[in-house]
Write a protein that holds these residues in place. Structure first.
Motif, PDB file in Angstrom:
ATOM      1  N   VAL A 191       0.823  -1.208   0.000  1.00 20.00           N
ATOM      2  CA  VAL A 191       0.000   0.000   0.000  1.00 20.00           C
ATOM      3  C   VAL A 191       0.859   1.261   0.000  1.00 20.00           C
ATOM      4  CG1 VAL A 191      -1.917  -1.143   1.188  1.00 20.00           C
ATOM      5  CG2 VAL A 191      -0.184   0.083   2.537  1.00 20.00           C
ATOM      6  N   VAL A 192       0.254   2.330  -0.542  1.00 21.72           N
ATOM      7  CA  VAL A 192       0.802   3.681  -0.432  1.00 21.72           C
ATOM      8  C   VAL A 192      -0.192   4.505   0.382  1.00 21.72           C
ATOM      9  CG1 VAL A 192       2.132   3.565  -2.560  1.00 21.72           C
ATOM     10  CG2 VAL A 192      -0.238   4.362  -2.647  1.00 21.72           C
ATOM     11  N   ASP A 193       0.320   5.473   1.115  1.00 18.33           N
ATOM     12  CA  ASP A 193      -0.538   6.240   2.030  1.00 18.33           C
ATOM     13  C   ASP A 193      -1.216   7.434   1.370  1.00 18.33           C
ATOM     14  OD1 ASP A 193      -0.177   4.585   4.216  1.00 18.33           O
ATOM     15  OD2 ASP A 193       1.653   5.605   4.833  1.00 18.33           O
ATOM     16  N   TYR A 194      -0.799   7.778   0.149  1.00 18.11           N
ATOM     17  CA  TYR A 194      -1.472   8.870  -0.555  1.00 18.11           C
ATOM     18  C   TYR A 194      -1.254   8.697  -2.058  1.00 18.11           C
ATOM     19  CZ  TYR A 194       3.316  10.766  -0.258  1.00 18.11           C
ATOM     20  OH  TYR A 194       4.671  10.931  -0.309  1.00 18.11           O
ATOM     21  N   VAL A 195      -2.229   9.183  -2.833  1.00 18.99           N
ATOM     22  CA  VAL A 195      -2.134   9.169  -4.291  1.00 18.99           C
ATOM     23  C   VAL A 195      -2.496  10.524  -4.894  1.00 18.99           C
ATOM     24  CG1 VAL A 195      -2.554   6.684  -4.525  1.00 18.99           C
ATOM     25  CG2 VAL A 195      -4.508   8.277  -4.564  1.00 18.99           C
ATOM     26  N   THR A 196      -2.949  11.462  -4.097  1.00 14.13           N
ATOM     27  CA  THR A 196      -3.320  12.770  -4.620  1.00 14.13           C
ATOM     28  C   THR A 196      -2.103  13.672  -4.848  1.00 14.13           C
ATOM     29  OG1 THR A 196      -3.777  13.522  -2.361  1.00 14.13           O
ATOM     30  CG2 THR A 196      -5.646  12.739  -3.675  1.00 14.13           C
ATOM     31  N   ARG A 197      -0.929  13.184  -4.507  1.00 21.51           N
ATOM     32  CA  ARG A 197       0.319  13.801  -4.913  1.00 21.51           C
ATOM     33  C   ARG A 197       1.276  12.644  -5.225  1.00 21.51           C
ATOM     34  NH1 ARG A 197       0.007  14.087   0.658  1.00 21.51           N
ATOM     35  NH2 ARG A 197       1.927  13.625   1.833  1.00 21.51           N
ATOM     36  N   PRO A 198       2.264  12.872  -6.057  1.00 16.40           N
ATOM     37  CA  PRO A 198       3.091  11.754  -6.531  1.00 16.40           C
ATOM     38  C   PRO A 198       4.126  11.302  -5.513  1.00 16.40           C
ATOM     39  CG  PRO A 198       3.786  13.816  -7.542  1.00 16.40           C
ATOM     40  CD  PRO A 198       2.554  14.131  -6.744  1.00 16.40           C
ATOM     41  N   ASP A 199       4.743  10.151  -5.844  1.00 20.65           N
ATOM     42  CA  ASP A 199       5.964   9.663  -5.198  1.00 20.65           C
ATOM     43  C   ASP A 199       5.791   9.160  -3.774  1.00 20.65           C
ATOM     44  OD1 ASP A 199       7.352  10.345  -7.535  1.00 20.65           O
ATOM     45  OD2 ASP A 199       7.692  12.388  -6.820  1.00 20.65           O
ATOM     46  N   ALA A 200       4.623   8.642  -3.434  1.00 26.02           N
ATOM     47  CA  ALA A 200       4.456   8.037  -2.109  1.00 26.02           C
ATOM     48  C   ALA A 200       5.296   6.768  -1.998  1.00 26.02           C
ATOM     49  CB  ALA A 200       2.990   7.705  -1.867  1.00 26.02           C
ATOM     50  N   PRO A 201       5.899   6.512  -0.849  1.00 28.62           N
ATOM     51  CA  PRO A 201       6.612   5.240  -0.665  1.00 28.62           C
ATOM     52  C   PRO A 201       5.632   4.082  -0.523  1.00 28.62           C
ATOM     53  CG  PRO A 201       6.608   6.507   1.375  1.00 28.62           C
ATOM     54  CD  PRO A 201       5.994   7.394   0.326  1.00 28.62           C
ATOM     55  N   ILE A 202       6.136   2.882  -0.750  1.00 31.69           N
ATOM     56  CA  ILE A 202       5.332   1.660  -0.654  1.00 31.69           C
ATOM     57  C   ILE A 202       5.680   0.949   0.647  1.00 31.69           C
ATOM     58  CG2 ILE A 202       7.002   0.163  -1.840  1.00 31.69           C
ATOM     59  CD1 ILE A 202       3.283   0.030  -2.629  1.00 31.69           C
ATOM     60  N   ARG A 203       4.717   0.251   1.227  1.00 34.17           N
ATOM     61  CA  ARG A 203       4.979  -0.549   2.428  1.00 34.17           C
ATOM     62  C   ARG A 203       4.071  -1.766   2.430  1.00 34.17           C
ATOM     63  NH1 ARG A 203       0.961   0.611   6.460  1.00 34.17           N
ATOM     64  NH2 ARG A 203      -0.318   2.438   5.894  1.00 34.17           N
ATOM     65  N   ASN A 204       4.456  -2.758   3.202  1.00 31.65           N
ATOM     66  CA  ASN A 204       3.614  -3.928   3.415  1.00 31.65           C
ATOM     67  C   ASN A 204       2.616  -3.628   4.524  1.00 31.65           C
ATOM     68  OD1 ASN A 204       4.618  -5.593   1.480  1.00 31.65           O
ATOM     69  ND2 ASN A 204       5.534  -7.087   2.875  1.00 31.65           N
ATOM     70  N   LEU A 205       1.352  -3.677   4.190  1.00 39.02           N
ATOM     71  CA  LEU A 205       0.308  -3.489   5.197  1.00 39.02           C
ATOM     72  C   LEU A 205       0.150  -4.721   6.060  1.00 39.02           C
ATOM     73  CD1 LEU A 205      -2.256  -1.942   6.298  1.00 39.02           C
ATOM     74  CD2 LEU A 205      -3.528  -3.238   4.571  1.00 39.02           C
ATOM     75  N   ALA A 206       0.078  -5.867   5.422  1.00 43.52           N
ATOM     76  CA  ALA A 206      -0.131  -7.135   6.138  1.00 43.52           C
ATOM     77  C   ALA A 206       0.287  -8.272   5.230  1.00 43.52           C
ATOM     78  CB  ALA A 206      -1.593  -7.299   6.542  1.00 43.52           C
ATOM     79  N   THR A 207       0.634  -9.395   5.820  1.00 43.65           N
ATOM     80  CA  THR A 207       1.004 -10.602   5.087  1.00 43.65           C
ATOM     81  C   THR A 207       0.211 -11.781   5.630  1.00 43.65           C
ATOM     82  OG1 THR A 207       3.252  -9.809   4.630  1.00 43.65           O
ATOM     83  CG2 THR A 207       2.893 -12.195   4.550  1.00 43.65           C
ATOM     84  N   PHE A 208      -0.350 -12.565   4.718  1.00 41.46           N
ATOM     85  CA  PHE A 208      -1.081 -13.780   5.063  1.00 41.46           C
ATOM     86  C   PHE A 208      -0.488 -14.951   4.293  1.00 41.46           C
ATOM     87  CE2 PHE A 208      -4.023 -10.516   6.285  1.00 41.46           C
ATOM     88  CZ  PHE A 208      -4.795 -11.053   7.309  1.00 41.46           C
ATOM     89  N   VAL A 209      -0.588 -16.133   4.865  1.00 39.08           N
ATOM     90  CA  VAL A 209      -0.146 -17.340   4.167  1.00 39.08           C
ATOM     91  C   VAL A 209      -1.269 -18.370   4.166  1.00 39.08           C
ATOM     92  CG1 VAL A 209       2.289 -16.975   4.687  1.00 39.08           C
ATOM     93  CG2 VAL A 209       0.887 -18.360   6.239  1.00 39.08           C
ATOM     94  N   ILE A 210      -1.308 -19.136   3.083  1.00 39.75           N
ATOM     95  CA  ILE A 210      -2.215 -20.271   2.944  1.00 39.75           C
ATOM     96  C   ILE A 210      -1.333 -21.497   2.756  1.00 39.75           C
ATOM     97  CG2 ILE A 210      -4.178 -21.234   1.680  1.00 39.75           C
ATOM     98  CD1 ILE A 210      -4.475 -18.376   0.408  1.00 39.75           C
TER      99      ILE A 210
END
Length: 545
Positions: free
Chosen positions: A516-535
């Motif tokens: 996820v990125v925390d904003y899109v109404t201005r450019p260049d937001a960093p990316i991060r892992n919100l959550a991880t699930f495994v099956i």
């Protein structure tokens, strides 16, 4: 059976010398993928002494007057990989936002050469040829390449006249039935251009992926202008071929979207906004627009399908015939993953209120697609079965307490057919995982044998991805999400940030990262892992790690 078909091709064998002289080394640089501005008006063109013979006189790439030198303003793409090849796509459009929808091209066909190589500088070309970009197809080009090695990485490019395209990278699928130990793919949906920048695509392009699945709402058909300077063109709802072409071209001028297309093969399906909001078969959205007559709406649908095909890396088998388009199909990756790409718009019954949801005659898939899917799931399958589709599959009650409220556009509105597919999952297909777009939020759901009984068996997992930009910056949760979590205990995650979903599949485990990125109404937001699930293999249901 709409598995991906094969068609004849005559590439150069991989053990022969380069069959064509190099087009140039200039196009080999990956930095050319980012030559476009966000509006698509400023293009890094190769200067020529005279204007190209194929250019439409009196235009330039900024929508003004002058000489055109850059036809590849919409980038390049590949899609639907097979063990011996993939589809290559581009569209010639030196003036991509020209109001007449012709992209600044003349009313005649133009020869476009293409090459596939094992290296980014095209020292070893292994397949090449030429196609005509035709005005009746928006001067788009679809090349079905065959004769390549399974499970291998390749680079490709196009040339029109003396102009070279950006370089794209693609990958073939493994050989049929070959043992495959790992497969990485991402999926995304819902990229409303006025709502935000496509920063998530920029980050996706940096991933190490075998495939991208795009689950719908590639464009939006309305007149929204937003407030970040990315208003829709034309500034009205689109109905004509010309208007749909301009709208698709506007989305494709985005450099981050172009980068993601150029980095990996894509497998695309549409949802509703590629035509009109919430359409169902031949039924238009109830509103005051002039296409309420089914015959009138089908003509609009035919125009939208034509232009969708013109802008996607799809095979000839997916080329529309009027208002019909064979979109559902299956991609197989060795013995590990089958991807069943579904169409939940073209054959569905019209949406109705809650009282009609349990009608056994209602369908989301249509009988033919449903039988094809059931056969593919219950026959010999890969270890993991992916249902790549558009709308929410699991039950989702929005009301607190005894009363209920369900979406009439999602599978809840087609309850009998959803329960039938749930029973197919329970009957033994190997590791069914449903991936979903549409709702502009991340969800993780256990698909229950009985949604009314939280203690019933889990028969599959649904992974729902958020939007690329639709809905603006987003948020973590709303108060109504807490109601959903309380009323639907099979839902394990709700989050409304923007981004995409990355999946890493091995023989023993499926890992999902919500990126996820925390904003899109201005450019260049960093990316991060919100959550991880495994099956875990053989154990439906996901666990957070």
């Amino acid at each position: 059976m709409p598995d991906i078909p094969r068609s004849p091709q005559s590439p150069a064998p991989e053990n022969t010398p380069n069959p064509d002289p190099p087009l140039s080394t200039a196009a080999a640089s990956p930095t050319r993928r980012r030559a476009l501005t966000a509006g698509g008006a400023a293009i890094g063109a190769l200067a020529l002494g005279t204007g190209p013979a194929w250019a439409q006189p009196g235009h330039n790439g900024a929508g003004g007057r002058g000489r055109i030198t850059e036809p590849f303003t919409l980038g390049v793409a590949s899609g639907d990989p097979l063990p011996d090849g993939f589809v290559l796509w581009t569209r010639l459009a030196p003036d991509p936002l020209a109001e007449d929808g012709r992209g600044g091209m003349p009313d005649r066909r133009v020869r476009v050469r293409w090459q596939v190589a094992t290296d980014e500088r095209f020292r070893r070309v292994v397949a090449s040829g030429a196609e005509f970009a035709r005005p009746e197809e928006g001067h788009s080009v679809h090349v079905e390449v065959h004769g390549l090695r399974p499970g291998a990485e390749y680079y490709y490019r196009f040339r029109a006249g003396r102009e070279l395209s950006p370089v794209g990278r693609s990958k073939t699928a493994p050989a049929p039935g070959a043992r495959l130990d790992g497969f990485a793919f991402a999926f995304a949906s819902c990229q409303n251009y006025p709502s935000g920048y496509y920063t998530a695509h920029a980050h996706m392009a940096q991933e190490d992926l075998d495939l991208v699945c795009f689950l719908g709402d590639y464009i939006y058909e309305g007149d929204a202008q937003g407030d970040i300077g990315r208003g829709h063109l034309p500034a009205r709802e689109v109905f004509s071929v010309a208007d749909y072409r301009v709208r698709h071209a506007q989305h494709k001028t985005d450099p981050d979207l172009q980068a993601a297309h150029a980095a990996f093969p894509w497998a695309v399906v549409f949802d509703d906004h590629e035509v009109e909001n919430n359409w169902a078969d031949d039924v238009s959205e109830p509103d005051d627009e002039p296409d309420q007559d089914p015959a009138v709406f089908l003509r609009r649908r035919a125009r939208a399908f034509q232009v969708y095909y013109e802008h996607m890396p799809l095979r000839r088998a997916q080329r529309p015939a009027g208002s019909a388009m064979q979109l559902y199909r299956r991609l197989t990756f060795g013995d590990l993953v089958d991807v069943h790409l579904l169409d939940t718009r073209q054959y569905r019954s019209d949406q109705v209120g809650d009282s009609g949801h349990a009608d056994p005659g209602r369908t989301l898939l249509g009988a033919e697609q449903r039988e094809w899917l059931e056969e593919g799931l219950t026959g010999p399958t890969a270890r993991w079965n992916v249902l790549a589709q558009q709308v929410f599959f699991s039950q989702r009650d929005f009301n607190e307490g005894e009363s209920t409220n369900f979406s009439n556009d999602a599978w809840d509105g087609y309850r009998h057919e959803r329960d039938r597919m749930r029973d197919v999952f329970a009957s033994g297909p190997s590791n069914p995982v449903v991936i979903t777009g549409d709702v502009h939020a991340n969800y993780l759901c256990d698909v229950k044998a009985d949604f009314a009984d939280p203690d019933s068996a889990t028969v599959a997992t649904e992974v729902v991805g958020t939007s690329i930009a639709s809905g603006g910056d987003g948020e973590d949760q709303r108060d109504t999400d807490l109601v959903q979590l309380a009323e639907n205990p099979h839902i394990k995650l709700i989050n409304r940030r923007r981004g995409y979903v990355r999946n890493e599949v091995s023989r023993g485990q499926w890992r999902t990262d919500y990126r996820v990125v925390d904003y899109v109404t201005r450019p260049d937001a960093p990316i991060r892992n919100l959550a991880t699930f495994v099956i875990e293999d053989g154990s439906p249901g996901a666990q957070q790690v």
